[in-house]
Design an enzyme around this catalytic site. Structure first.
Site, short mmCIF file in Angstrom:
data_model
loop_
_atom_site.label_atom_id
_atom_site.label_comp_id
_atom_site.label_asym_id
_atom_site.label_seq_id
_atom_site.Cartn_x
_atom_site.Cartn_y
_atom_site.Cartn_z
CB SER B 185 45.45 25.50 31.73
OG SER B 185 44.89 26.19 32.88
CG HIS B 213 47.03 24.66 28.34
ND1 HIS B 213 48.35 24.71 28.90
CD2 HIS B 213 46.60 26.12 28.87
CE1 HIS B 213 48.48 25.89 29.74
NE2 HIS B 213 47.42 26.51 29.66
CE LYS B 244 49.69 28.49 27.78
NZ LYS B 244 50.03 29.94 28.06
#
Lengths: 103, 402
Positions: B185, B213, B244
């Site tokens: 990340s 991610h 996300k």
């Protein structure tokens, strides 16, 4: 050999083992710090068993972790990070590494 | 007052951040204008650090699904699923995630943090061993630390470092869980999962991959780095977040192991917290449908990522080792990083400031995250701001070794 005496011999062996590891850690630590000492000689100190890894050597948390992984590779051991929470000095670190190496 | 004395240190650190015009820990987005723009300090600002990879936060279908759930299921679940029962939609999302990953078992948590805590704390116990990527997210560290297992770290994404350690564990490697992030990340580099899977197989260990991610970002179907590397079917536990690419809130774990169905009886971060609100579950389900139905979102995302990555490198910035929607620019010192971050914000660009101890080494980073919703013009504006920043920086600060 009586039990008591046997125990004493074992303790003595462990201490010798721990001292050998402490000597190795000191060497590794000096090697790790050498580039920074060379850059700023005022930071250079004599490393002893009572040297505090963070306050005396001004290592930040990242550098301590990085150094621990170097010790693992050089001494061919694995160090459980939970066991490091009470480690502040070189001697305390040597005791933990000796313990894990014996396990 | 000894209990509170420890905050003196925190106050001292905060004071150093307050010295700059804007404090990176206290940014307020006064108005959210779109998935990629907000009003910060009265200025229209491009959001280039919000992990909104697919730009779905304002997707009309997701908003409609959320509104509908609010109307028909109310504002909240008012408790945990163990005590209050599960809303049908929560169970449906678990099945949809499992189906998406082609794994039989799925479990949903209230946050991504709780997903990592809850999975690890259920899975591990005293006497077990964890081999954890040294730069893994705090939630993975915390999850490992909650359960009394022995934690050994290997160097970030370093296969040799992992292999040395698993060999040293000997017989214990059969009780061992390897934990890593698919896409890292902070710097945007991918785990070498093909080799890690091979090591896992040789030593009889288990593997958990955090795709927080990388969900919606990597792989033909957007399932993450494990899919992209062709080893998804050999991962024991995939964890991830809805916060996300899915633009919502919450987290999940999917697995081929039937034991996952038993985690809900022992996982404290699952049992002792309220379940997500119906609207959150509804927007997550719709976003997952969008992710599957619109692969072109990933094309837009990667076009933007490639543009930003290559142009920042051309400008002389040092970035991560590979192109990804996370583009981290290395800046030597904390002070310079803080100053640079301020300049970008003044230029209407919001990025993340990563400083030690939250950064992976002793350096600081300006971390950008790219969105599919960024227009080519917005990407060009971000790059232009970095060009102006570069021209105002002393040249040696762009060198690799500062």
């Amino acid at each position: 050999m009586g039990n008591h005496q046997k125990q004493r011999t074992q303790t003595a062996t462990l201490n010798a083992h721990q001292q050998a590891i402490e000597a190795q850690i000191k060497t590794l630590l000096e090697r790790y710090l050498e580039p920074r000492w060379a850059q700023d000689p005022r930071n250079r100190i004599a490393v002893s068993g009572s040297t505090n890894l963070t306050s005396d050597l001004t290592l930040d948390s990242f550098q301590v972790m990085e150094f621990m992984m170097q010790i693992e590779d050089e001494l061919d051991v694995v160090i459980d990070i939970n066991s490091l929470s009470d480690v502040h000095t070189v001697s305390e670190l040597a005791a933990i590494v000796a313990q894990q190496a014996a396990a | 007052m000894t209990l509170l004395d420890k905050f003196e240190r925190v106050a001292a650190i905060r004071a150093t951040l307050n010295r700059s015009a804007h404090d990176p820990t206290q940014v307020v987005i006064e108005q959210i204008l779109s998935a990629t723009e907000g009003l910060v300090a009265g200025r229209r600002t491009i959001l280039a650090g919000t992990n909104n990879y697919l730009g779905l936060t304002f997707d009309p279908a997701c908003i409609a699904a959320g509104q509908n759930a609010l109307m028909h299921q109310g504002t909240g679940t008012t408790g945990s699923r163990m005590a209050n029962g599960s809303y049908a939609a929560h169970s449906a999302l678990e099945q949809e995630l499992a189906a998406f990953y082609e794994m039989p078992y799925g479990m949903v948590f209230s946050t991504g943090y709780a997903a990592n805590l809850g999975t690890l704390a259920a899975l591990l116990g005293p006497g077990d061993a964890v081999l954890l990527d040294a730069d893994a997210h705090a939630s993975l560290y915390d999850g490992c630390q909650m359960c009394g297992a022995d934690i050994f770290r290997f160097k970030h994404n370093d296969v040799a470092s992992l292999e040395r350690r698993i060999k040293r564990l000997g017989e214990r490697s059969r009780n061992c869980l390897i934990v890593t992030e698919g896409l890292y990340s902070v710097l945007g580099d991918c785990a070498p999962l093909r080799q890690i899977v091979e090591i896992k197989r040789q030593h009889g260990a288990c593997l958990l991959v955090d795709e927080a991610h990388s969900l919606g970002v990597f792989g033909d179907q957007g399932r993450g780095v494990a899919e992209a590397q062709g080893v998804l079917d050999q991962v024991d536990f995939v964890v991830g977040t809805f916060s996300k690419s899915l633009g919502a809130m919450g987290g999940f774990c999917v697995s081929p192991h039937p034991e996952l169905a038993l985690f809900r009886y022992v996982s404290r971060p699952f049992i002792f917290t309220a379940s997500s609100s119906p609207a959150t579950i509804a927007t997550t389900r719709e976003a997952l449908r969008q992710l599957r139905a619109r692969p072109e979102l990933r094309d837009d995302l990667w076009r933007n990522a490639g543009q930003l990555y290559s142009d920042l490198n051309t400008l002389g910035y040092q970035t991560g080792p590979e192109i990804s929607p996370v583009v981290a620019v290395r800046i030597g010192t904390k002070d310079l990083a803080l100053e640079s971050w301020n300049r970008l914000l003044e230029a209407g660009i919001y990025v993340n400031l990563m400083m030690p101890p939250a950064s992976p080494d002793s350096a600081s980073y300006l971390r950008c995250s790219v969105s599919a919703a960024h227009t080519p013009q917005q990407v060009a504006t971000i790059i232009e701001a970095f060009r102006q920043l570069r021209d105002s920086l002393p040249a040696q600060n762009l060198q690799a070794d500062n």
